[in-house]
Design an enzyme around this catalytic site. Sequence first.
Site, short mmCIF file in Angstrom:
data_model
loop_
_atom_site.label_atom_id
_atom_site.label_comp_id
_atom_site.label_asym_id
_atom_site.label_seq_id
_atom_site.Cartn_x
_atom_site.Cartn_y
_atom_site.Cartn_z
CE1 TYR A 17 -3.03 -3.03 0.28
CE2 TYR A 17 -3.29 -2.62 2.63
CZ TYR A 17 -3.58 -3.37 1.52
OH TYR A 17 -4.42 -4.46 1.62
CB SER A 37 -13.64 -5.18 -0.48
OG SER A 37 -12.44 -4.62 -0.94
N PRO A 38 -15.59 -5.21 2.72
CG PRO A 38 -15.76 -4.59 4.98
CD PRO A 38 -14.77 -4.73 3.85
CG LEU A 39 -18.64 -1.11 3.79
CD1 LEU A 39 -18.34 0.29 4.31
CD2 LEU A 39 -20.05 -1.53 4.19
N GLY A 40 -18.08 -3.62 -0.45
CA GLY A 40 -18.10 -3.70 -1.91
C GLY A 40 -17.36 -2.56 -2.58
NE ARG A 41 -13.04 -4.57 -5.28
CZ ARG A 41 -11.97 -5.03 -4.65
NH1 ARG A 41 -11.21 -4.22 -3.97
NH2 ARG A 41 -11.64 -6.32 -4.71
N GLY A 42 -16.98 0.38 -1.61
CA GLY A 42 -17.77 1.60 -1.49
C GLY A 42 -19.14 1.51 -2.11
CG PHE A 43 -21.77 -0.99 -5.47
CD1 PHE A 43 -21.97 -0.21 -6.59
CD2 PHE A 43 -22.73 -1.94 -5.14
CE1 PHE A 43 -23.10 -0.37 -7.38
CE2 PHE A 43 -23.85 -2.11 -5.93
CZ PHE A 43 -24.04 -1.32 -7.05
CG HIS A 92 -1.12 -8.87 0.01
ND1 HIS A 92 -0.72 -7.57 0.17
CD2 HIS A 92 -2.45 -8.80 -0.23
CE1 HIS A 92 -1.77 -6.75 0.06
NE2 HIS A 92 -2.82 -7.48 -0.20
#
Length: 324
Positions: A56, A204-210, A125
């Site tokens: 990162y 990504s539990p929020l779907g990459r913000g989606f 990773h």
Amino acid sequence: MKHVSLGELDVSRIGLGAMTMSAFYTGANSDEDEAVRTIHRAFDLGVTFVDTAEIYGPYTNEELVGRAIAGRRDEVVLATKFGLISHAVDSNARGIDSSPANIRTAVEGSLRRLAVDHIDLYYQHRVDPNTPIEETVGAMAELVAEGKVRYLGLSEAGPETIRRAHAVHPITALQSEYSLWTRDPEDEILPLVRELGIGFVPYSPLGRGFLTGALRSTDHLDDDDFRKSNPRFVDGNLEQNLHIVDEVEAVAKEAGATAAQVALAWLLAQGDDIAPIPGTKRVTRIEENAGADALQLTPAQLDRLTAIKPPVGDRYPDMSSIGR
């Protein structure tokens, strides 16, 4: 904040993914002071689990996290990852490399940047097809014996790899993508890690913000934002996938919560061995995400969410290194 166990490791059941503070999405590197405040606010809210990686930035995210946890090391379960930089080639050479020599170089760099004497959870990773997993985990186990690492993890590993790795040294956690946007782990991976006593960390539990409802178009994203080329966000697919967030928002309205909180609450309801790490760089968002800990969805609401039709499009443009 409630806690869960990842193997023998106790963590808050909602963690903090630090990646977006430094890389890949619109606005990365925009405000490091706000990012540090976000990490501090997470601690104040009872979030003890912070996730970063050498890739990162590269490196800058570990440095940022190191500055944020200075003086508060005992409040954090610190996770980082190696294996997407090949140090034998060049310190900035991106490439899958989990050879023992590369692990040695990687861990020393992470310890230095994080300014700590040990890492609580050290992940591979991505699985390295050129290095047997037994060699990789054997080298990681040496770090445990030396006190540089407490527990070991894998990310996006397939069932056979998980079994072989766990036979060499106990694997504490598997980190893979999982959410209402990505249900892939449910068929094979979740039953396996539960059989072996391995905790599960959804990224990504929020779907990459989606799943927050804030991303109904990619027009406002920077050209270098990862999502611009993600198959699920490209023109045509994004419009077809809006049914997912529409349903999440409908449940959120019914529950008196935000869409993000509903998406996280659904994930938390999938088991007491799951600790999602939603990423954010803003204080308001960590406050919102932490609020999901107190949200109890009804069985009918959970069933309604579980029944959502899956999205159109692969998770990455290139899936070749996923689920080995």
